[in-house]
Motif scaffolding. Sequence first.
Motif, PDB file in Angstrom:
ATOM      1  N   LYS A 188       1.643  -1.474  -0.676  1.00 19.09           N
ATOM      2  CA  LYS A 188       2.364  -2.521   0.062  1.00 19.09           C
ATOM      3  C   LYS A 188       1.874  -3.905  -0.351  1.00 19.09           C
ATOM      4  O   LYS A 188       2.684  -4.807  -0.584  1.00 19.09           O
ATOM      5  N   ASP A 189       0.568  -4.058  -0.483  1.00 26.05           N
ATOM      6  CA  ASP A 189       0.016  -5.346  -0.912  1.00 26.05           C
ATOM      7  C   ASP A 189       0.507  -5.724  -2.307  1.00 26.05           C
ATOM      8  O   ASP A 189       0.888  -6.869  -2.556  1.00 26.05           O
ATOM      9  N   ASP A 233       4.816   7.028   2.800  1.00 30.05           N
ATOM     10  CA  ASP A 233       5.198   6.710   4.171  1.00 30.05           C
ATOM     11  C   ASP A 233       5.820   7.931   4.842  1.00 30.05           C
ATOM     12  O   ASP A 233       5.508   8.248   5.995  1.00 30.05           O
ATOM     13  N   PHE A 239       4.160  -6.657  -2.105  1.00 27.06           N
ATOM     14  CA  PHE A 239       4.359  -7.931  -1.424  1.00 27.06           C
ATOM     15  C   PHE A 239       4.076  -9.091  -2.378  1.00 27.06           C
ATOM     16  O   PHE A 239       4.817 -10.084  -2.391  1.00 27.06           O
ATOM     17  N   HIS A 274       7.055   2.363   8.572  1.00 29.92           N
ATOM     18  CA  HIS A 274       6.345   1.395   7.756  1.00 29.92           C
ATOM     19  C   HIS A 274       7.077   1.148   6.447  1.00 29.92           C
ATOM     20  O   HIS A 274       6.484   0.640   5.499  1.00 29.92           O
ATOM     21  N   ASP A 275       8.363   1.520   6.388  1.00 30.98           N
ATOM     22  CA  ASP A 275       9.081   1.260   5.145  1.00 30.98           C
ATOM     23  C   ASP A 275       9.168  -0.252   4.939  1.00 30.98           C
ATOM     24  O   ASP A 275       9.005  -1.036   5.878  1.00 30.98           O
ATOM     25  N   LEU A 276       9.386  -0.656   3.695  1.00 35.15           N
ATOM     26  CA  LEU A 276       9.319  -2.085   3.378  1.00 35.15           C
ATOM     27  C   LEU A 276      10.336  -2.930   4.127  1.00 35.15           C
ATOM     28  O   LEU A 276      10.053  -4.077   4.466  1.00 35.15           O
ATOM     29  N   GLU A 321       8.831  -3.557   7.396  1.00 34.96           N
ATOM     30  CA  GLU A 321       7.645  -4.398   7.245  1.00 34.96           C
ATOM     31  C   GLU A 321       8.009  -5.843   6.900  1.00 34.96           C
ATOM     32  O   GLU A 321       7.362  -6.770   7.371  1.00 34.96           O
ATOM     33  N   ARG A 341      -1.220   3.678   0.732  1.00 30.35           N
ATOM     34  CA  ARG A 341       0.020   3.031   1.168  1.00 30.35           C
ATOM     35  C   ARG A 341      -0.194   1.524   1.329  1.00 30.35           C
ATOM     36  O   ARG A 341       0.633   0.717   0.894  1.00 30.35           O
ATOM     37  N   LEU A 342      -1.302   1.135   1.920  1.00 30.55           N
ATOM     38  CA  LEU A 342      -1.601  -0.285   2.106  1.00 30.55           C
ATOM     39  C   LEU A 342      -1.759  -0.998   0.766  1.00 30.55           C
ATOM     40  O   LEU A 342      -1.240  -2.104   0.575  1.00 30.55           O
ATOM     41  N   TYR A 396       5.539   4.424  -2.593  1.00 29.72           N
ATOM     42  CA  TYR A 396       5.269   3.956  -1.233  1.00 29.72           C
ATOM     43  C   TYR A 396       6.127   4.720  -0.223  1.00 29.72           C
ATOM     44  O   TYR A 396       5.631   5.182   0.805  1.00 29.72           O
ATOM     45  N   ASP A 397       7.404   4.863  -0.540  1.00 27.49           N
ATOM     46  CA  ASP A 397       8.320   5.563   0.363  1.00 27.49           C
ATOM     47  C   ASP A 397       7.891   7.013   0.569  1.00 27.49           C
ATOM     48  O   ASP A 397       7.927   7.524   1.688  1.00 27.49           O
TER      49      ASP A 397
END
Length: 79
Positions: A69-70, A40, A73, A6-8, A11, A65-66, A36-37
């Motif tokens: 990520k949001d 993950d 992003f 699930h790393d960026l 993704e 994590r979500l 995040y990393d």
Amino acid sequence: MFAEHHDLIHEFPEHKARIHDLKMSDNHFARLFKEYDELDHELRRIQQNIETPSDEVTEELKKKRLHLKDEMFRMIIAE
């Protein structure tokens, strides 16, 4: 069981260059990216049964994590 990546870069492969630029130029993004990393990586260890926290702890880690990520992003697509 194999852990999902699930790393960026997995993704958002279409934003690879932008992610790299933000990591180099934006300290806040770089800090979020590192956090995040690390999350993950921890979640992959859980999926591989290397670590075995409670389901509640695992779900909280996934939510965090979500959220990261949001947030990242939104930074990636803002130009």
